[in-house]
Design an enzyme around this catalytic site. Structure first.
Site, PDB file in Angstrom:
ATOM      1  N   THR A  11      22.951  43.164 -33.237  1.00 56.01           N
ATOM      2  CA  THR A  11      24.024  43.467 -34.198  1.00 56.01           C
ATOM      3  C   THR A  11      23.535  43.501 -35.643  1.00 56.01           C
ATOM      4  N   ASP A  14      18.091  45.716 -38.205  1.00 56.73           N
ATOM      5  CA  ASP A  14      16.972  46.250 -37.418  1.00 56.73           C
ATOM      6  C   ASP A  14      17.379  46.461 -35.966  1.00 56.73           C
ATOM      7  N   LEU A  60      19.978  32.088 -29.615  1.00 58.01           N
ATOM      8  CA  LEU A  60      18.584  31.606 -29.619  1.00 58.01           C
ATOM      9  C   LEU A  60      18.501  30.084 -29.608  1.00 58.01           C
ATOM     10  N   ALA A  83      17.756  36.073 -35.851  1.00 59.72           N
ATOM     11  CA  ALA A  83      17.316  35.030 -36.788  1.00 59.72           C
ATOM     12  C   ALA A  83      18.413  34.714 -37.794  1.00 59.72           C
ATOM     13  N   GLN A  84      18.329  33.518 -38.372  1.00 59.07           N
ATOM     14  CA  GLN A  84      19.026  33.247 -39.634  1.00 59.07           C
ATOM     15  C   GLN A  84      18.067  33.863 -40.652  1.00 59.07           C
ATOM     16  N   SER A 126       7.360  37.934 -40.613  1.00 56.86           N
ATOM     17  CA  SER A 126       7.810  38.341 -41.954  1.00 56.86           C
ATOM     18  C   SER A 126       6.729  38.119 -43.003  1.00 56.86           C
ATOM     19  N   GLU A 128       7.268  36.898 -45.686  1.00 57.47           N
ATOM     20  CA  GLU A 128       7.569  35.630 -46.354  1.00 57.47           C
ATOM     21  C   GLU A 128       6.595  34.526 -45.939  1.00 57.47           C
ATOM     22  N   TYR A 152      12.866  29.056 -44.221  1.00 52.76           N
ATOM     23  CA  TYR A 152      12.851  30.288 -43.408  1.00 52.76           C
ATOM     24  C   TYR A 152      11.416  30.657 -43.049  1.00 52.76           C
ATOM     25  N   LYS A 156       9.411  30.837 -39.470  1.00 47.60           N
ATOM     26  CA  LYS A 156       8.784  32.089 -39.014  1.00 47.60           C
ATOM     27  C   LYS A 156       7.276  31.897 -38.776  1.00 47.60           C
ATOM     28  N   HIS A 182      12.433  45.556 -45.638  1.00 44.01           N
ATOM     29  CA  HIS A 182      12.882  46.912 -45.328  1.00 44.01           C
ATOM     30  C   HIS A 182      14.401  46.950 -45.351  1.00 44.01           C
ATOM     31  N   ARG A 187      21.965  47.469 -44.447  1.00 45.26           N
ATOM     32  CA  ARG A 187      21.495  46.148 -44.866  1.00 45.26           C
ATOM     33  C   ARG A 187      22.688  45.234 -45.154  1.00 45.26           C
TER      34      ARG A 187
HETATM   35  P1  NDP Z   1      19.958  40.630 -39.899  1.00 41.94           P
HETATM   36  O1  NDP Z   1      20.312  39.406 -40.641  1.00 41.94           O
HETATM   37  O2  NDP Z   1      20.601  41.927 -40.264  1.00 41.94           O
HETATM   38  O3  NDP Z   1      20.222  40.406 -38.328  1.00 41.94           O
HETATM   39  C1  NDP Z   1      19.950  39.165 -37.729  1.00 41.94           C
HETATM   40  C2  NDP Z   1      20.439  39.191 -36.297  1.00 41.94           C
HETATM   41  O4  NDP Z   1      20.183  37.914 -35.709  1.00 41.94           O
HETATM   42  C3  NDP Z   1      21.958  39.425 -36.160  1.00 41.94           C
HETATM   43  O5  NDP Z   1      22.199  40.242 -35.032  1.00 41.94           O
HETATM   44  C4  NDP Z   1      22.481  38.023 -35.907  1.00 41.94           C
HETATM   45  O6  NDP Z   1      23.689  37.988 -35.169  1.00 41.94           O
HETATM   46  C5  NDP Z   1      21.352  37.466 -35.059  1.00 41.94           C
HETATM   47  N1  NDP Z   1      21.371  36.011 -34.977  1.00 41.94           N
HETATM   48  C6  NDP Z   1      21.560  35.121 -35.966  1.00 41.94           C
HETATM   49  N2  NDP Z   1      21.533  33.857 -35.485  1.00 41.94           N
HETATM   50  C7  NDP Z   1      21.316  33.973 -34.140  1.00 41.94           C
HETATM   51  C8  NDP Z   1      21.224  33.034 -33.084  1.00 41.94           C
HETATM   52  N3  NDP Z   1      21.345  31.726 -33.282  1.00 41.94           N
HETATM   53  N4  NDP Z   1      21.021  33.498 -31.832  1.00 41.94           N
HETATM   54  C9  NDP Z   1      20.910  34.830 -31.592  1.00 41.94           C
HETATM   55  N5  NDP Z   1      21.015  35.771 -32.556  1.00 41.94           N
HETATM   56  C10 NDP Z   1      21.208  35.338 -33.825  1.00 41.94           C
HETATM   57  O7  NDP Z   1      18.371  40.765 -39.987  1.00 41.94           O
HETATM   58  P2  NDP Z   1      17.441  42.071 -39.968  1.00 41.94           P
HETATM   59  O8  NDP Z   1      17.932  43.011 -38.961  1.00 41.94           O
HETATM   60  O9  NDP Z   1      17.210  42.506 -41.361  1.00 41.94           O
HETATM   61  O10 NDP Z   1      16.053  41.443 -39.492  1.00 41.94           O
HETATM   62  C11 NDP Z   1      15.703  41.392 -38.106  1.00 41.94           C
HETATM   63  C12 NDP Z   1      14.615  40.342 -37.921  1.00 41.94           C
HETATM   64  O11 NDP Z   1      13.464  40.694 -38.699  1.00 41.94           O
HETATM   65  C13 NDP Z   1      14.982  38.940 -38.362  1.00 41.94           C
HETATM   66  O12 NDP Z   1      14.326  38.046 -37.487  1.00 41.94           O
HETATM   67  C14 NDP Z   1      14.401  38.817 -39.759  1.00 41.94           C
HETATM   68  O13 NDP Z   1      14.147  37.473 -40.061  1.00 41.94           O
HETATM   69  C15 NDP Z   1      13.139  39.630 -39.597  1.00 41.94           C
HETATM   70  N6  NDP Z   1      12.634  40.281 -40.782  1.00 41.94           N
HETATM   71  C16 NDP Z   1      13.431  41.119 -41.508  1.00 41.94           C
HETATM   72  C17 NDP Z   1      12.929  41.823 -42.573  1.00 41.94           C
HETATM   73  C18 NDP Z   1      13.768  42.725 -43.403  1.00 41.94           C
HETATM   74  O14 NDP Z   1      13.345  43.079 -44.519  1.00 41.94           O
HETATM   75  N7  NDP Z   1      14.916  43.171 -42.930  1.00 41.94           N
HETATM   76  C19 NDP Z   1      11.503  41.690 -42.960  1.00 41.94           C
HETATM   77  C20 NDP Z   1      10.740  40.810 -42.100  1.00 41.94           C
HETATM   78  C21 NDP Z   1      11.300  40.146 -41.062  1.00 41.94           C
HETATM   79  P3  NDP Z   1      25.140  38.028 -35.884  1.00 41.94           P
HETATM   80  O15 NDP Z   1      25.419  39.487 -36.104  1.00 41.94           O
HETATM   81  O16 NDP Z   1      26.012  37.392 -34.880  1.00 41.94           O
HETATM   82  O17 NDP Z   1      25.011  37.261 -37.160  1.00 41.94           O
HETATM   83  P1  GDR Z   2      13.899  38.247 -49.293  1.00 38.82           P
HETATM   84  O1  GDR Z   2      15.097  39.246 -49.651  1.00 38.82           O
HETATM   85  O2  GDR Z   2      14.159  36.866 -49.750  1.00 38.82           O
HETATM   86  O3  GDR Z   2      12.645  38.903 -49.775  1.00 38.82           O
HETATM   87  O4  GDR Z   2      13.955  38.237 -47.693  1.00 38.82           O
HETATM   88  P2  GDR Z   2      16.291  39.123 -50.710  1.00 38.82           P
HETATM   89  O5  GDR Z   2      16.804  40.501 -50.862  1.00 38.82           O
HETATM   90  O6  GDR Z   2      17.250  38.056 -50.348  1.00 38.82           O
HETATM   91  O7  GDR Z   2      15.537  38.658 -52.049  1.00 38.82           O
HETATM   92  C1  GDR Z   2      14.509  39.419 -52.652  1.00 38.82           C
HETATM   93  C2  GDR Z   2      14.182  38.833 -54.024  1.00 38.82           C
HETATM   94  O8  GDR Z   2      15.265  39.087 -54.914  1.00 38.82           O
HETATM   95  C3  GDR Z   2      15.534  37.906 -55.644  1.00 38.82           C
HETATM   96  N1  GDR Z   2      16.933  37.907 -56.112  1.00 38.82           N
HETATM   97  C4  GDR Z   2      18.030  37.853 -55.334  1.00 38.82           C
HETATM   98  N2  GDR Z   2      18.159  37.810 -53.989  1.00 38.82           N
HETATM   99  C5  GDR Z   2      19.408  37.790 -53.483  1.00 38.82           C
HETATM  100  N3  GDR Z   2      19.567  37.802 -52.150  1.00 38.82           N
HETATM  101  N4  GDR Z   2      20.533  37.756 -54.281  1.00 38.82           N
HETATM  102  C6  GDR Z   2      20.439  37.779 -55.646  1.00 38.82           C
HETATM  103  O9  GDR Z   2      21.441  37.757 -56.350  1.00 38.82           O
HETATM  104  C7  GDR Z   2      19.116  37.839 -56.195  1.00 38.82           C
HETATM  105  N5  GDR Z   2      18.652  37.911 -57.458  1.00 38.82           N
HETATM  106  C8  GDR Z   2      17.329  37.957 -57.404  1.00 38.82           C
HETATM  107  C9  GDR Z   2      15.238  36.793 -54.647  1.00 38.82           C
HETATM  108  O10 GDR Z   2      15.077  35.549 -55.347  1.00 38.82           O
HETATM  109  C10 GDR Z   2      13.966  37.322 -54.019  1.00 38.82           C
HETATM  110  O11 GDR Z   2      12.860  36.993 -54.811  1.00 38.82           O
HETATM  111  C11 GDR Z   2      14.135  39.435 -46.951  1.00 38.82           C
HETATM  112  C12 GDR Z   2      14.863  39.055 -45.648  1.00 38.82           C
HETATM  113  O12 GDR Z   2      15.182  40.248 -44.968  1.00 38.82           O
HETATM  114  C13 GDR Z   2      13.975  38.208 -44.761  1.00 38.82           C
HETATM  115  O13 GDR Z   2      14.604  38.028 -43.502  1.00 38.82           O
HETATM  116  C14 GDR Z   2      12.632  38.915 -44.571  1.00 38.82           C
HETATM  117  O14 GDR Z   2      11.768  38.123 -43.789  1.00 38.82           O
HETATM  118  C15 GDR Z   2      11.984  39.204 -45.922  1.00 38.82           C
HETATM  119  O15 GDR Z   2      12.880  40.018 -46.675  1.00 38.82           O
HETATM  120  C16 GDR Z   2      10.670  39.951 -45.778  1.00 38.82           C
END
Ligand code: NDP
Ligand code: GDR
Length: 351
Positions: A11, A14, A60, A83-84, A126, A128, A152, A156, A182, A187
């Site tokens: 959901t 990604d 999870l 993930a959270q 990630s 991170e 976080y 990871k 990404h 998003r």
């Molecule tokens: P999202 O936050 O959009 O999606 C996270 C998903 O995890 C949702 O479907 C959520 O379900 C589910 N989820 C949360 N808690 C649990 C749980 N306890 N058990 C099972 N499922 C759970 O993240 P993204 O799609 O952006 O990212 C996908 C993965 O890639 C994540 O693991 C993230 O940490 C990692 N990642 C993301 C990056 C990015 O830039 N987007 C970069 C690098 C890594 P629900 O809809 O119910 O909340």
């Molecule tokens: P990130 O993404 O922490 O890199 O994790 P986020 O967009 O939350 O933050 C990127 C940078 O922006 C700064 N920032 C703010 N961030 C948020 N969310 N809200 C604000 O108001 C704000 N102002 C400044 C943050 O401090 C940070 O430096 C994302 C997630 O998708 C992770 O799950 C994933 O692993 C990493 O990218 C790669």
């Protein structure tokens, strides 16, 4: 024979793009969802795949539910995307984050090891996990040492190491995708790019007049999510499992996102944006740039969408949503939708 894939976190951003990509490759797709009071299937609805996925309830945190999901779906490949995923929230909920993001991956690995060690596993790692690395401009690789600066990232990194340990120790086909940020129009609104593009759209339509942000100097390597999920799949089609950095190789600041989004709508961000200390994290990663040479060499992965195209397309999508909403149109994300009952798999009555 049709391949079967199980996606945890289907959901999420990604999960939705990956489900669409795998369905286009003619996979049978199974996805886990969490029970919640409000349905959260809007991304799958927006990509028109909501009724093509077999949904399984799993969390999870809950080993039994994962065992059941893998037993029922009998997948060839598992993509552990659940993930959270919000770094900021991991400081408020470090235990939950560690449980889901760290131990959650351990549970998936254990289920595979005990049920069918032939299942291939993709782990959503990630950028991170690197933390604040010196000389980041050279581009971080699979060899760069990792020193996380958030709960976080610590969770990871635990998962990342466990994947390597299960690969080397038990011979599992398990791969870490070290993905840099990404983004997309799908998003979550809590992440800074979408927070900005959504606010810019609202401001330009007169629906709000301020935006509060944290650290404007933070720099990230931002790419387009639909291209990144293809790399996940490619990693699982190789002869041998390994870990891969997926990134564009360029970094931009949060302020660059602001300028690009607001300028595309012809407005001056400085009139609306204030810095709010509450949006700052106890520790933050200052700058991230990835080097995906290994992915390019091993499976010819290259990002195509530029930073400017990405932010402008997200801004245009948010503007379009708000414009049409003003005109009275109802969207999947306004009126929560639910897949048809037939796509939910349950254990059913005992024989
Ligand atoms: P999202 O936050 O959009 O999606 C996270 C998903 O995890 C949702 O479907 C959520 O379900 C589910 N989820 C949360 N808690 C649990 C749980 N306890 N058990 C099972 N499922 C759970 O993240 P993204 O799609 O952006 O990212 C996908 C993965 O890639 C994540 O693991 C993230 O940490 C990692 N990642 C993301 C990056 C990015 O830039 N987007 C970069 C690098 C890594 P629900 O809809 O119910 O909340
Ligand atoms: P990130 O993404 O922490 O890199 O994790 P986020 O967009 O939350 O933050 C990127 C940078 O922006 C700064 N920032 C703010 N961030 C948020 N969310 N809200 C604000 O108001 C704000 N102002 C400044 C943050 O401090 C940070 O430096 C994302 C997630 O998708 C992770 O799950 C994933 O692993 C990493 O990218 C790669």
């Amino acid at each position: 024979m049709t391949k079967r894939a199980l996606i945890t976190g289907v959901t999420g951003q990604d999960g939705a793009y990956l489900a669409k990509f795998l369905l286009d490759q003619e996979y049978e797709v199974f996805g886990t969802y969490r029970r919640s009071s409000t349905p959260n299937f809007w991304r799958l609805d927006a990509l028109a795949v909501i009724d093509k996925i077999n949904f399984l309830h799993a969390d999870l945190n809950d080993m039994a539910s994962l065992l059941e999901a893998v037993t029922v779906s009998e997948p060839d490949e598992i993509y552990n995307l659940g993930a959270q995923s919000f770094v900021g929230a991991s400081f408020e909920a470090p235990l939950l984050t560690g449980d889901v993001d760290g131990l959650g991956a351990a549970r998936v690995l254990e289920v595979v090891r005990s049920i069918n060690p032939k299942i291939r596993i993709y782990q959503a790692s990630s950028s991170e996990i690197y933390g604040n690395v010196a000389n980041v401009e050279r581009g971080l690789t699979e060899e760069t040492p990792m020193l996380p600066v958030s709960p976080y990232a610590a969770g990871k990194l635990y998962a990342y190491n466990l994947v390597r340990i299960y690969r080397e120790g038990y011979g599992l086909f398990a791969a870490n995708g070290i993905l840099f940020n990404h983004e997309s129009p799908l998003r979550g609104l809590e992440f800074v790019t979408r927070k900005i593009t959504n606010a810019a759209a609202q401001i330009s339509l007169g629906l709000r007049n301020k935006l509060e942000l944290g650290n404007l100097e933070a720099r990230r390597d931002w790419g387009f999510a639909a291209e990144y999920v293809q790399a996940m799949w490619k990693m699982l089609q190789l002869d041998k499992p390994s870990d891969y950095v997926i990134a564009t190789g360029l970094s931009y600041s949060v302020q660059d996102v602001l300028v690009t989004a607001f300028e595309s709508l012809g407005i001056d961000w400085q009139k609306y944006v204030t810095v709010d200390k509450r949006q700052m994290r106890p520790l933050d990663v200052h700058n991230l740039v990835g080097d995906s040479s290994k992915a390019k060499a091993d499976f010819d992965w290259n990002p195509a969408t530029s930073f400017k195209e990405l932010i402008e397309s997200m801004t245009a999508a948010d503007y379009d949503r708000w414009r049409r909403r003003i005109d009275g149109e109802v969207f999947p994300w306004d009126a929560p939708s639910y897949p048809s009952e037939s796509v939910f798999l349950t254990r059913g009555p005992q024989k």
